[in-house]
Structure formats: C-alpha cells, structure tokens
Design a protein around this motif. Structure first.
Motif: not given
Lengths: 292, 272
Positions: A174-175, A177-185, A188-189, A192-193
């Motif tokens: 879920s972390f 997914e949230a990152s992808y949904a914010l436009g991170a590739n 970056e995910t 950074k996550i």
C-alpha cells in the motif's frame, strides 16, 4: 486429566530442549571468563587492550591486543565497504526490480555463496586473489588486509542480502501504491519510500554481516598475512583476533599466561558480537513496530 | 450544396463533441480488463461529469475496484493485467503510447481503502507528491501543505504537530491525511476506493462531508460497498455486477426507480 498430563509432558520436553542450548551458551560464557580473567593478575587492563606489541612467546612476554583489535577492525571495515553496497543492491534487485525468474536465479546464487566453506574462500584467496592483488598493486606480499577484506566482504553478502531482502519485501504494497498514485516512478518509490521504510531491517542485516566478518577465522588466517603489528595501510599484512586464537591456541601451555591472554581475546570477541546482535535485534524490533 | 451539408454536419458534430467535453471530465469506451484469464471488467461505456460525485456500487468481486484503478492506470503495476478500449481524460486517451503515466497519476489522484500514510511525518506525507514532482521551494511547500490540509479538513487537528509521525494519527485522521496528500499535487479528478470501509461512523461522516465539499473543485469517483453512502453523497451511481455495468443513472433515480430488475434487487438487499 490424562490429556492435560500429556500436554504438560510435551511442553516440558520442548522447554528442556531449548534450555539445553541456553545451557551451552552459559557454559561457554563461564569458561571464557574463568580462563580469560586471570590474565589481569599479570597485566593491567590498559596494557592488555592498548598495548602496542603482541609478543606472547618473548621473555618477558608482551600481550598488547591493540594490533589484533586494529587488524580485526580494518578487515571488517574493508569488508563492509565491499559488502554493504553489493549486498543491499542485490536485495533491491531481488525484491523490487527482478522478474520472478531472474529473482529466483539470483537468490539461488547468493545462497550458494553462503554455502561455500570458509576454507575454500581462504584457499581461493591464497592461490588466486593474493597473487592478483600483489601484481596489480605492485606489493611485496599479496596476503594482506585488502585481500582479506575482499573475501570477507563477499562472505558477508548473503547475510546482508537475505535479511535486507526480507525487510524490503515486508514493506506493505500500500505504501508503494500510494507513491505511484502521487506520480512517483518506480525508482523514486524505491529510494524515497521502500528503502526508508525498510531501513531498520537493512541495518539489522548490515550488523549481522559485520558480526559475520568479525567472527570469521579460517579465511583471515589464510589470507590476511598474519603479522601482529599495528597496520598503517590496507595493503599491509594484519592479524585479526580470531586468527590469533586459532593459530596460537594449539601451541600454548594450558593455564599459562599466554593461554589466559588468548581467552581474554575471546572475551572481547564474544562481547563484540553480542553487542552487534543486541543492536541488530533492537533495530529489527523497532522496525517491526514502525510498520505495525 | 453537398459540401456545405458535410461541413454543417461536421460543425454540428464538433460542437456536440465540445459540449460533451465541457460537460464530461472522463469517459470510457468499450473498456475491457483481464487479470490473467479472468475477464474482470466487460465492455464498459461510462461518462463522468465534471464537478460531480460518481459512486460505483456492486457486490464484492464485481470489478468496481478494477475499473476504478484503471482510471489512473494503477493496474499497470499488476503484471498480468491487460486492457482494451479507451479511457479519455478531457480529450486524450490515457492509454495512448505517448502518454506519460506519471502525468496521468498526478492529474488523477487516488485515495485507498486502507489509509496508507507513509512512515514519515505529517508534513513529509503531504510534501511527498510535490517533491517527486520537483518542487523544492520551502515557502511554496509550506503554503501548499497548509492549503491541502485545510481542504482535507485536517489542518486544525494537526497544525501544531506537523512534524510528528503520521502513523500516530487516528484512523479517520490518517485517511484525511491521505486525502490531503492526494490533493497537494492539484489533481483534476480524485478516485476513492472504499475510503470509509475501515472507519467508524463519526470519521465516515467527516469524510462524506469532505467529499461534498471537494466536488466544487474536483471531479470525484468513489467506489463504495455502502449503498446508503452512495445515496447520501453521489450525484450519479453506476451499478456493476460480474464485471458488467448494469445501470448508470442519476443517483436518486437509481435508488427510487431503477430501470433494471437486478439493480432493484441489489439495492433492496435481496442479494450482495
């Protein structure tokens, strides 16, 4: 009633078995301290740990552990410089990048690395790596801290990779997914996550790998060069604490000063690895709590 | 004469298209989605009006979440999914090869079923989307974060502790933080995937109220398991079953006079 008795019996059986291993540990600790502490009757604490000379067979003998501690430290730090980037990168590759097939393949290879006996590493180091290092850098001897560090580094990779990989895989989808949904590739995910979230587990892996490098004996005995003098560079022969015990224990008088001094080294080693393990445990627990 | 007729026809069609585009933010044409061999979404044609709330209801496994996730290409993450048909955002098919997925996901935000704040501070959670979109200016970040948290009706509860860990917030607060996080990148559409299913009634009421407020600025699509919720907050309702769109209409029509028997059976609780 009978059922309960059976239950108790089984419980007692497993409890007894696990107590056995604790008993062994306890035995080791008792022997270590019993045989190691008498050295302080002969030599002061400061002189033992910070003495610059290790001449156990001289008359009078010198039991300065500093060259050995520095030797261990040097080889371990060198090993970490090699194994941390490689180990963590492999873990990232396995858990985040690789295609399922490639993943299994790389995992298998790395596990294979863990299965190679340390004497084989040592042999490979002596026959192949040491001459290579010697010729490449134009050194008088190829058996030195650098060569040992490379081998120990490779040996620590499986530990670091497998623990880090577990930690990275445990980061909830879920972390990401949230990152992808914010436009991170993907990259970056991961950086950074996923990695920050897995940091506790990754540091646990690194510390366990460090413990592996500090405790390794056979390989360093074979390739580190064995000179018990304070090293000035990575390209000098060194002797680690573990190699000293292994090399000298067989030739010393049981109950003599030298004997006790070797046990004192063992105490230091024991405390070091214990500390590493406690830190690793602490980090992995904190990590688990953070992810819930 | 003939030429003029064609021209008129063209102009008329163009006008009609333009009014269509003005009115609708997104639309799908013959949308089919497969997960491996499973045909999860079947031939969906649906248009989503601007600044309205569209609810998607239906029994578990009816493909409503899959449909929602296709709207901002979140299904791309899943290896074995395959998609056919068109999804237009304004006039652009978001599955065209020249489309930047990252740009699509920035324009179409998403809030998930389980609140999933990052294990970072409240501030960093909202800042994340802005940062990955290249914003570094601290002043701007702070303003934007305050604005987003206010829009998500969370600012008052957290303004004095922006640096504390997001996971220490309550469930409802975490979900509103996720909404703030999605709003921060200034999306045009916000997708909600059962946002209240893990929340208590008070927290749910807050989020519902918030969605009503948000539709003034954004177009909203919400998947919900809760029919009362759909009735309360949406302008349009789509009823999905077994991957098919059974009925799509104004919400009050769906809930008072559905045109299909299946819809009626579902909303009256005869199955599902």
């Amino acid at each position: 009633m009978k059922r309960r008795q059976k239950e108790n019996l089984i419980q007692g059986f497993f409890c007894g078995l696990s107590l056995c291993s604790i008993l062994f540990l306890l035995g080791i600790v008792i022997v270590l301290f019993k045989e190691g502490l008498p050295i302080f009757n002969v030599i002061s604490f400061g002189k033992l740990f910070f003495g610059k000379f290790w001449y156990p067979t001289y008359e009078p003998a010198d039991f300065g552990m500093l060259p050995l501690i520095l030797g261990s430290l040097m080889v371990t730090v060198g090993a970490l410089i090699i194994s941390v980037p490689l180990g963590v990168a492999s873990a990232i590759y396995i858990s985040e990048v690789a295609h399922p097939k490639g993943k299994e393949f790389v995992k298998l290879l790395i596990e294979l690395l863990a299965g190679v006996p340390s004497v084989v590493y040592g042999f490979f180091g002596m026959v192949f790596l040491a001459p290579l290092v010697q010729n490449f850098f134009g050194l008088p001897v190829g058996l030195n801290a650098f060569t040992a560090a490379i081998l120990l580094g490779v040996m620590a990779i499986p530990t670091i990779t497998s623990v880090s990989e577990d930690a990275i895989s445990a980061v909830p989808e879920s972390f990401k997914e949230a990152s992808y949904a914010l436009g991170a590739n993907r990259w970056e995910t991961t950086v950074k996550i996923t990695l920050p979230a897995a940091m506790g587990g990754i540091s646990t892996g690194i510390i366990l790998g460090m413990g592996r490098a500090v405790g390794e004996t056979m390989t360093v005995l074979m390739v580190a060069g064995g000179a018990a003098v304070i090293p000035h560079s990575f390209f000098e022969p060194v002797r680690t604490m573990t190699a000293t015990i292994a090399a000298e224990m067989g030739e010393t008088v049981v109950g003599g000063e030298h004997f006790h001094a070797l046990f004192a080294i063992a105490i230091v080693l024991f405390l070091m690895t214990l500390t590493f393990n406690i830190i690793a445990d602490f980090l992995s627990q904190r990590f688990r709590r953070r992810l819930r | 004469m003939v030429k003029m007729a064609i021209n008129m026809d063209y102009a008329e069609r163009r006008n009609r298209d333009l009014t269509f585009l003005k009115r609708f933010k997104m639309s799908t044409t013959n949308l089919n989605i497969w997960y491996g061999a499973v045909h999860a979404v079947k031939n969906i044609n649906l248009s989503i009006e601007k600044n309205k709330v569209i609810a998607i209801i239906g029994p578990s496994g009816c493909g409503k979440s899959t449909f929602l996730r296709s709207l901002n290409r979140m299904n791309d993450v899943i290896l074995k999914s395959r998609i056919e048909g068109k999804i237009l955002l304004d006039e652009k098919n978001i599955y065209d090869t020249d489309v930047d997925v990252v740009e699509i996901r920035r324009k179409i935000g998403m809030v998930f079923q389980k609140s999933n704040p990052f294990p970072k501070s409240i501030f960093e959670n909202v800042a994340y989307g802005l940062r990955v979109n290249g914003i570094k200016d601290k002043n701007y970040l702070e303003q934007k974060i305050e604005r987003s948290l206010k829009d998500a009706a969370l600012w008052k509860e957290v303004e004095d502790r922006l640096d504390s860990l997001a996971l220490d917030l309550s469930g409802g607060q975490q979900q509103r933080l996720c909404i703030a996080r999605a709003l921060a990148v200034e999306p045009e559409v916000v997708l909600f995937d059962e946002p209240c299913s893990a929340l208590d009634p008070t927290a749910t009421a807050k989020i519902e109220e918030l969605i009503q407020e948000l539709k003034k600025k954004y177009t909203i699509v919400i998947v919900t398991h809760n029919m009362q919720q759909a009735a309360r907050i949406s302008d349009f309702t789509a009823f999905f079953m077994l991957g098919e769109l059974i009925e799509f209409d104004k919400t009050d029509k769906i809930f008072t006079a559905p045109s299909k028997k299946t819809t009626e059976d579902y909303i009256t609780g005869r199955f599902g």
